[in-house]
Design a protein around this motif. Sequence first.
Motif, PDB file in Angstrom:
ATOM      1  N   SER A  84       0.828  -1.213   0.000  1.00 16.05           N
ATOM      2  CA  SER A  84       0.000   0.000   0.000  1.00 16.05           C
ATOM      3  C   SER A  84       0.855   1.253   0.000  1.00 16.05           C
ATOM      4  N   PRO A  85       0.411   2.301  -0.720  1.00 13.44           N
ATOM      5  CA  PRO A  85       1.161   3.567  -0.671  1.00 13.44           C
ATOM      6  C   PRO A  85       1.150   4.182   0.727  1.00 13.44           C
ATOM      7  N   LYS A  89       8.083   2.501   4.057  1.00 12.00           N
ATOM      8  CA  LYS A  89       8.908   2.263   2.882  1.00 12.00           C
ATOM      9  C   LYS A  89       9.723   0.969   3.027  1.00 12.00           C
ATOM     10  N   SER A 128       5.105  -0.063   1.521  1.00 12.47           N
ATOM     11  CA  SER A 128       5.120   0.639   0.231  1.00 12.47           C
ATOM     12  C   SER A 128       6.498   0.502  -0.393  1.00 12.47           C
ATOM     13  N   ASP A 131       7.053   6.297  -3.519  1.00 11.22           N
ATOM     14  CA  ASP A 131       6.014   7.315  -3.668  1.00 11.22           C
ATOM     15  C   ASP A 131       5.739   7.665  -5.123  1.00 11.22           C
TER      16      ASP A 131
END
Length: 225
Positions: A84-85, A89, A128, A131
């Motif tokens: 998921s965004p 990270k 994620s 970005d």
Amino acid sequence: MKFDVLTLFPEMFEPLNSSIIGRAKEKDLIEINLINIRDFSKDKHKKVDDTPYGGGAGMVMMPDVVYDAYKSIKDENAKVIYMSPQGKKLTQKKVEELAKNKHLIILCGHYEGIDQRVIDKIVDEEISIGDYVLTGGELPAMVLIDSVSRYSEGVITKESTNEESFTNGLLEYPQYTRPEVFEGERVPEVLLSGHHANIEKWRKEKSLEITAKKRPDLLNKNEVQ
Ligand code: 4FN
């Protein structure tokens, strides 16, 4: 390591049958099970998504269908990851941490995403890969599987993993192979010298120089970001 992937597009994972990961699967060093969420649809039209409450564009993956797909995997000890965004990270540090698990369940969203209630019910961690806007979580899932699989015994040589921790988060020194002269450009002389200590020193210097020039953000860190 066992990966169960919950996705509407299992055919997107075909690339994992090639190269190092493909060989690791063949040798049963890793296991990748693709679970088609559509198989758990409740109706004759195989519907898996519906319009968002409150209005707006696109479709939302239905919670009951995703939940039934999840329940078809029976392991309370597996860690459930939602690509998921909104996640933290994926870094090499996180990859090493994930590699300690025996069994990961990876959930991939598509369209406008998944009904929040099933995410809240089953997901342990959101991750994620970076970005930017994507059409689905499948490519991120493949990135995670590729990076984590390298840590399973036998997938790559011990030297490869050791050499990385040795260089400790720096970029790599330049590599050269035959021919000795290409378009008038010679291979750096030290690499032909056979002097192992000098070669090691040169490579360390190059690693530092390249990192400082191209990715100064990677310096002065105890870990890879
Ligand atoms: N993406 C952003 C902001 C809002 C939406 C998105 C976006 C795929 C299902 C999620 C994207 C990026 C890295 C999964 C992006 C990732 C996804 C990922 C992803 C369809 C809903 C969606 C601010 C990041 C630009 C679509 C930012 N790593 N939504 O891409 O799944 O894992």
